[in-house]
Design a protein around this motif. Sequence first.
Motif, PDB file in Angstrom:
ATOM      1  N   GLU A 142       0.811  -1.223   0.000  1.00 35.64           N
ATOM      2  CA  GLU A 142       0.000   0.000   0.000  1.00 35.64           C
ATOM      3  C   GLU A 142       0.840   1.267   0.000  1.00 35.64           C
ATOM      4  N   ASN A 149       1.753   5.229  -3.407  1.00 31.83           N
ATOM      5  CA  ASN A 149       0.483   4.500  -3.245  1.00 31.83           C
ATOM      6  C   ASN A 149      -0.317   4.522  -4.540  1.00 31.83           C
ATOM      7  N   TYR A 154      -2.342   1.300  -5.084  1.00 28.62           N
ATOM      8  CA  TYR A 154      -3.430   1.280  -4.105  1.00 28.62           C
ATOM      9  C   TYR A 154      -4.565   2.210  -4.545  1.00 28.62           C
TER      10      TYR A 154
END
Length: 426
Positions: A285, A331, A334
């Motif tokens: 993440e 990220n 993610y």
Amino acid sequence: MSEPLAERMRPRTLDDYVGQKHLVGEGAVLRKMIDAGRISSFILWGPPGVGKTTLAQIIANKLETPFYTLSAVTSGVKDVREVIERAKSGRFFSSASPILFIDEIHRFSKSQQDSLLGAVERGVVTLIGATTENPSFEVIRPLLSRCQLYVLKSLDKDDLLELLQRAITTDTELSKRHIELKQTDAMLRYSGGDARKLLNILELVVEADSNDHVVITDDIVASRLQQNPLAYDKGGDMHYDIISAFIKSIRGSDPDAALYWMARMIEAGEDPQFIARRVVISAAEDVGLANPNALLLANAAFDAVMKIGWPEGRIPLAEAVVYLATSPKSNSAYKAINDALALVKQTGNQPVPLHLRNAPTQLMQSLGYHDGYKYSHDYPGNFTPQQYLPDALVDTRLWHAQHSPVEEKSYQQMLRLWGDRFKDKD
């Protein structure tokens, strides 16, 4: 010696059950099954003290069916098989299947879980499992596929206040005294949504006061708990606050803080698998495409912990934590999958373009399936532009590079292949 308050206050019926209205409130899914007198196997996933065991016992009482209990901490494959045999021999043809309740099912080994499969599938027993850990990590796929999953939530403020009032007015011991809940914020905060912990705190505070008239304030609660710091150490706010601080320290590139919070968890007796899983999640993440090796190292640390356990397992975990904390961060993957999921929910089942569909039959070929598809490896550089998204979503962007040194290479590759489609908009 009387039972602990939490045990005396354990609900016997759904009407006395506090919380989880999304499951057992009027018209809720589990309530409907219980009222109909037939339930299928399911797993209850939620934090400690929210009523998993109590709910299983209430269901067994309501259905008037034999109720067998196993603890994953103390039971082996032999115990599982013995219970299944007892369930077979004690069941009448017209009766509901006996209920087998397994507390902490996440601690069952693969072989123990395998031994349940046949009995659950044939309906010899109705399995109710309880776990504080994510079942997708801890329960084998064949068993998980045979069970419904119900998520229990931490009790909210109104639930906890209702429980406190019920305890001081209806409990056989507490109702003998005049208990005034002048302030409740500290009790609610220390309980962390855990009913058992809340009742333990109430009992501790009341028993420490010899007067018939007991006035409970935030200062008194804080004072009593400081005298018993280990009594409320696990679970609740402290548990979740520390893991939150740990993850945020890795994300914030502070290896010292990340190691400190991990040490706090180790000293508190936290499950090493719990820590290792969070390290793997953080690698994907928070570090992500900025350093894809982070996920490999995090997985290696997880495997090492599973193989060698404590205390040596702290060393590969520490290595992974320092590596993640000192790595560049991204990220983008993610965010991209979250945006993709939101897009799917918003746009529904968009049809697959015809040229991307396989055409194994003559009929499919006549309908244009696969017609016009370009096989990438037949072209220079193993690439040729063509449409891969549904017609209604052509040129939609979901992944946006964050331009760390490693990720920049992927971004430049996309620019070279797709040109303006991947060019960042100012």
